[in-house]
Motif scaffolding. Structure first.
Motif, PDB file in Angstrom:
ATOM      1  N   ALA A 113       0.810  -1.345  -0.114  1.00 14.34           N
ATOM      2  CA  ALA A 113       0.187   0.083  -0.016  1.00 14.34           C
ATOM      3  C   ALA A 113       0.810   1.231   0.094  1.00 14.34           C
ATOM      4  O   ALA A 113       0.579   2.294  -0.581  1.00 14.34           O
ATOM      5  N   GLN A 114       2.002   1.241   0.792  1.00 16.89           N
ATOM      6  CA  GLN A 114       2.772   2.134   0.793  1.00 16.89           C
ATOM      7  C   GLN A 114       3.492   2.585  -0.448  1.00 16.89           C
ATOM      8  O   GLN A 114       3.512   3.644  -1.024  1.00 16.89           O
ATOM      9  N   ALA A 115       3.980   1.543  -1.386  1.00 17.61           N
ATOM     10  CA  ALA A 115       4.483   1.520  -2.531  1.00 17.61           C
ATOM     11  C   ALA A 115       3.743   2.037  -3.527  1.00 17.61           C
ATOM     12  O   ALA A 115       3.874   2.897  -4.591  1.00 17.61           O
ATOM     13  N   LEU A 116       2.259   2.061  -3.419  1.00 15.08           N
ATOM     14  CA  LEU A 116       1.114   2.332  -4.407  1.00 15.08           C
ATOM     15  C   LEU A 116       0.818   3.552  -4.294  1.00 15.08           C
ATOM     16  O   LEU A 116      -0.096   4.115  -5.030  1.00 15.08           O
ATOM     17  N   LYS A 117       0.838   4.237  -2.976  1.00 15.80           N
ATOM     18  CA  LYS A 117       0.571   5.533  -2.685  1.00 15.80           C
ATOM     19  C   LYS A 117       1.173   6.635  -3.472  1.00 15.80           C
ATOM     20  O   LYS A 117       2.492   6.511  -3.669  1.00 15.80           O
TER      21      LYS A 117
ATOM     22  N   TRP B  21      14.938  18.227  -5.920  1.00 16.88           N
ATOM     23  CA  TRP B  21      15.468  16.705  -5.863  1.00 16.88           C
ATOM     24  C   TRP B  21      14.958  16.214  -4.379  1.00 16.88           C
ATOM     25  O   TRP B  21      14.697  15.144  -4.267  1.00 16.88           O
ATOM     26  N   LYS B  22      14.535  17.141  -3.455  1.00 20.62           N
ATOM     27  CA  LYS B  22      13.681  16.603  -2.184  1.00 20.62           C
ATOM     28  C   LYS B  22      12.562  15.988  -2.816  1.00 20.62           C
ATOM     29  O   LYS B  22      12.078  14.844  -2.242  1.00 20.62           O
ATOM     30  N   ALA B  23      11.740  16.507  -3.614  1.00 24.72           N
ATOM     31  CA  ALA B  23      10.541  16.107  -4.194  1.00 24.72           C
ATOM     32  C   ALA B  23      10.586  14.722  -4.612  1.00 24.72           C
ATOM     33  O   ALA B  23      10.018  13.596  -4.679  1.00 24.72           O
ATOM     34  N   LEU B  24      11.715  14.676  -5.400  1.00 24.70           N
ATOM     35  CA  LEU B  24      12.301  13.287  -6.060  1.00 24.70           C
ATOM     36  C   LEU B  24      12.549  12.234  -5.177  1.00 24.70           C
ATOM     37  O   LEU B  24      12.343  11.033  -5.496  1.00 24.70           O
ATOM     38  N   ARG B  25      13.186  12.562  -3.999  1.00 20.20           N
ATOM     39  CA  ARG B  25      13.603  11.818  -2.961  1.00 20.20           C
ATOM     40  C   ARG B  25      12.521  11.106  -2.245  1.00 20.20           C
ATOM     41  O   ARG B  25      12.530   9.862  -2.054  1.00 20.20           O
ATOM     42  N   ALA B  26      11.317  11.617  -2.619  1.00 24.17           N
ATOM     43  CA  ALA B  26      10.179  11.222  -1.927  1.00 24.17           C
ATOM     44  C   ALA B  26       9.606  10.165  -2.494  1.00 24.17           C
ATOM     45  O   ALA B  26       8.456   9.216  -2.281  1.00 24.17           O
ATOM     46  N   GLN B  27       9.966   9.859  -3.828  1.00 24.60           N
ATOM     47  CA  GLN B  27       9.621   8.888  -4.696  1.00 24.60           C
ATOM     48  C   GLN B  27      10.046   7.560  -4.336  1.00 24.60           C
ATOM     49  O   GLN B  27       9.538   6.298  -4.652  1.00 24.60           O
ATOM     50  N   PHE B  28      11.025   7.506  -3.565  1.00 28.43           N
ATOM     51  CA  PHE B  28      11.778   6.277  -3.058  1.00 28.43           C
ATOM     52  C   PHE B  28      11.205   5.691  -1.858  1.00 28.43           C
ATOM     53  O   PHE B  28      11.208   6.627  -0.709  1.00 28.43           O
TER      54      PHE B  28
ATOM     55  N   PRO C 282      11.661   3.204  -7.433  1.00 32.30           N
ATOM     56  CA  PRO C 282      10.814   4.192  -7.003  1.00 32.30           C
ATOM     57  C   PRO C 282       9.270   3.888  -7.355  1.00 32.30           C
ATOM     58  O   PRO C 282       8.916   2.876  -7.847  1.00 32.30           O
ATOM     59  N   ARG C 283       8.357   4.578  -6.769  1.00 35.77           N
ATOM     60  CA  ARG C 283       6.945   4.320  -6.529  1.00 35.77           C
ATOM     61  C   ARG C 283       6.357   4.114  -8.137  1.00 35.77           C
ATOM     62  O   ARG C 283       5.646   3.225  -8.173  1.00 35.77           O
ATOM     63  N   PRO C 284       6.714   4.670  -9.035  1.00 32.10           N
ATOM     64  CA  PRO C 284       6.197   4.617 -10.397  1.00 32.10           C
ATOM     65  C   PRO C 284       6.614   3.483 -11.037  1.00 32.10           C
ATOM     66  O   PRO C 284       5.770   2.906 -11.640  1.00 32.10           O
TER      67      PRO C 284
ATOM     68  N   LEU D 148      10.343   7.622 -16.118  1.00 33.40           N
ATOM     69  CA  LEU D 148      10.841   8.584 -15.101  1.00 33.40           C
ATOM     70  C   LEU D 148      12.028   9.395 -15.241  1.00 33.40           C
ATOM     71  O   LEU D 148      12.301  10.618 -15.205  1.00 33.40           O
ATOM     72  N   ALA D 149      13.062   8.633 -15.850  1.00 36.79           N
ATOM     73  CA  ALA D 149      14.369   9.324 -16.322  1.00 36.79           C
ATOM     74  C   ALA D 149      14.126  10.300 -17.404  1.00 36.79           C
ATOM     75  O   ALA D 149      14.886  11.362 -17.236  1.00 36.79           O
ATOM     76  N   ASN D 150      13.110  10.105 -18.266  1.00 32.85           N
ATOM     77  CA  ASN D 150      13.256  11.040 -19.426  1.00 32.85           C
ATOM     78  C   ASN D 150      12.150  12.168 -18.884  1.00 32.85           C
ATOM     79  O   ASN D 150      12.755  13.208 -19.244  1.00 32.85           O
TER      80      ASN D 150
END
Length: 425
Positions: free
Chosen positions: A22-26, A44-51, A69-71, A319-321
């Motif tokens: 559930a956490q991963a799919l959030k 970069w802090k916002a991207l850190r939140a993807q992990f 990461p989440r996606p 995501l990288a693109n």
């Protein structure tokens, strides 16, 4: 004694109290495209939140394995939810790959790597791809493959197996530690070539030292002498921008689970054109392996594999693109230059290079008399900081884009503390 019932019960209890799925799919929004220009740290802090990596964990070891990461995780989970319903439209459709061409997964990654879809085979890891190269190339006893003394086991061992079985000669050249410039590496390769050299097989980015080798120049050198050029690119995708057709190499292998943060169990083999494909035998075979019209796809005929891994790969590429490889590479190099400079101030011996052009997002230093495993275990057990390296005193420090300078400063402070504890001046 292992108690399977208790183990399973504990696993179920853990899944209930810590719903990782559930956490991963959030859904966590990606940063706005213009945020980088307005507030780089916030971007970069916002991207850190993807992990899913906890905020108190510092991972300086992406060189071994990345964290999806989440996606990517959502694409994998959604993929299983879709494919495991077994409702594919055709009566011969099944949720597996390893028999078809699957261009919808090959093409995005091929585009990302500067290749065409017919040049790209998606495999299960870099070891599998390297084994294709070592075992598939036509060579006879006494023919030489030239490798560096810094190759990963999955790059070197397939050649050693070939040597033991068939008498192929594995010849090594010594990489400078550190190389002062690209010419020094090229000269060592050129000096090691003999009339028996058939293949040059080297890492694009050394897993041992993090040196970014001059791949385009090495490929040109090999071509000028009628030698096949092959690169182990395990660390390149997602760390630096790669254009395989611009490099001009004959063969290139790699992983997507490190710096691209794709699904574990994804690797690839690039083959420049039909002329090189005609020289590389399949060493895994099922129906379709011997159809030359399939081009690189025929190296994907490997039997049952897992479609959701490829869905995760597509999400990693997206995501990288979305971030942009130019931006990712610049970020990784900046953080690497910072940690490299700070370790030099602390008296470390440089094993990567003083030339920033030969560094990507890995800085490797030698720090005697510090014992690497003792420091590594202390950092992780007591402080949740991950590093890796080599015994006795080599540290390999990886700087993925989601790290902050504060993360690096935390490691540096702990490194200083460890030296004091051990009485090292």
């Amino acid at each position: 004694m292992f108690d399977r019932r208790n183990f399973l019960g504990s696993a179920v209890a853990a899944s209930i109290s810590h719903p990782v799925g559930a956490q991963a799919l959030k859904a966590v929004p990606l940063p706005a495209a213009d945020l980088h220009g307005r507030d780089e740290d916030a971007y970069w802090k916002a991207l850190r939140a993807q992990f899913l990596i906890p905020s108190d964990v510092v991972n300086l070891n992406v060189g071994t394995v990345g964290s999806s990461p989440r996606p990517v995780l959502k694409a994998i989970f959604d993929g299983f939810a879709q494919t495991e319903q077994m409702t594919q439209p055709g009566s011969e459709d099944y949720p597996i790959w390893g028999y078809g061409s699957w261009d919808q997964y090959r093409r995005p990654f091929a585009d990302f790597m500067g290749a065409r879809v017919e040049q790209m085979a998606i495999l299960r890891n870099c070891t599998e791809a390297n084994s294709y190269v070592a075992n598939g190339c036509d060579m006879k006893a006494g023919d030489e493959v030239l490798i560096s003394d810094e190759e990963h086991g999955s790059g070197e061992m397939p050649w050693m197996l070939r040597s033991r079985r068939y008498g192929v000669v594995v010849k090594k050249f010594a990489m400078p530690k550190p190389p002062k410039d690209a010419a020094e590496i090229l000269n060592r390769i050129n000096d090691a070539i003999t009339p028996r050299t058939r293949i040059i097989f080297v890492s694009h980015i050394s897993t041992s030292t993090g040196v970014v080798l001059p791949a385009k120049e090495i490929a040109a050198l090999a071509r000028s002498k009628g030698i096949v050029s092959a690169f182990d690119g395990a660390h390149a995708p997602g760390m630096i921008k790669v254009d395989l057709n611009d490099i001009g190499c004959d063969l290139y292998t790699g992983s997507m689970h490190k710096w691209l943060f794709a699904t574990k169990g994804t690797g690839f083999l690039y083959l420049r054109d039909k002329s090189i494909m005609d020289r590389v035998w399949n060493t895994i075979a099922t129906g379709g392996y011997d159809d030359p019209t399939r081009m690189a796809d025929r190296y994907m005929q490997i039997g049952s594999s897992c479609i959701p891994t490829l869905m995760g790969l597509n999400a990693a590429v997206d995501l990288a693109n979305n971030i942009g490889m130019d931006r990712i590479e610049a970020r990784g190099r900046m953080l690497c230059d910072y940690i490299h400079a700070e370790m030099m101030k602390r008296g470390a011996e440089d094993w990567t290079s003083p030339d920033p052009a030969l560094r990507g997002a890995i800085a490797t230093v030698n720090v005697p008399p510090v014992q690497r495993m003792e420091l590594q275990d202390w950092l992780w057990t007591h402080h949740k900081v991950r590093i890796r390296g080599g015994n006795p005193s080599k540290l390999r420090l990886a700087t993925p884009y989601f790290l902050s300078k504060a993360d690096i400063d935390r490691f540096l402070g702990l490194y200083d503390e460890f030296r004091k504890i051990k009485g090292i001046a």
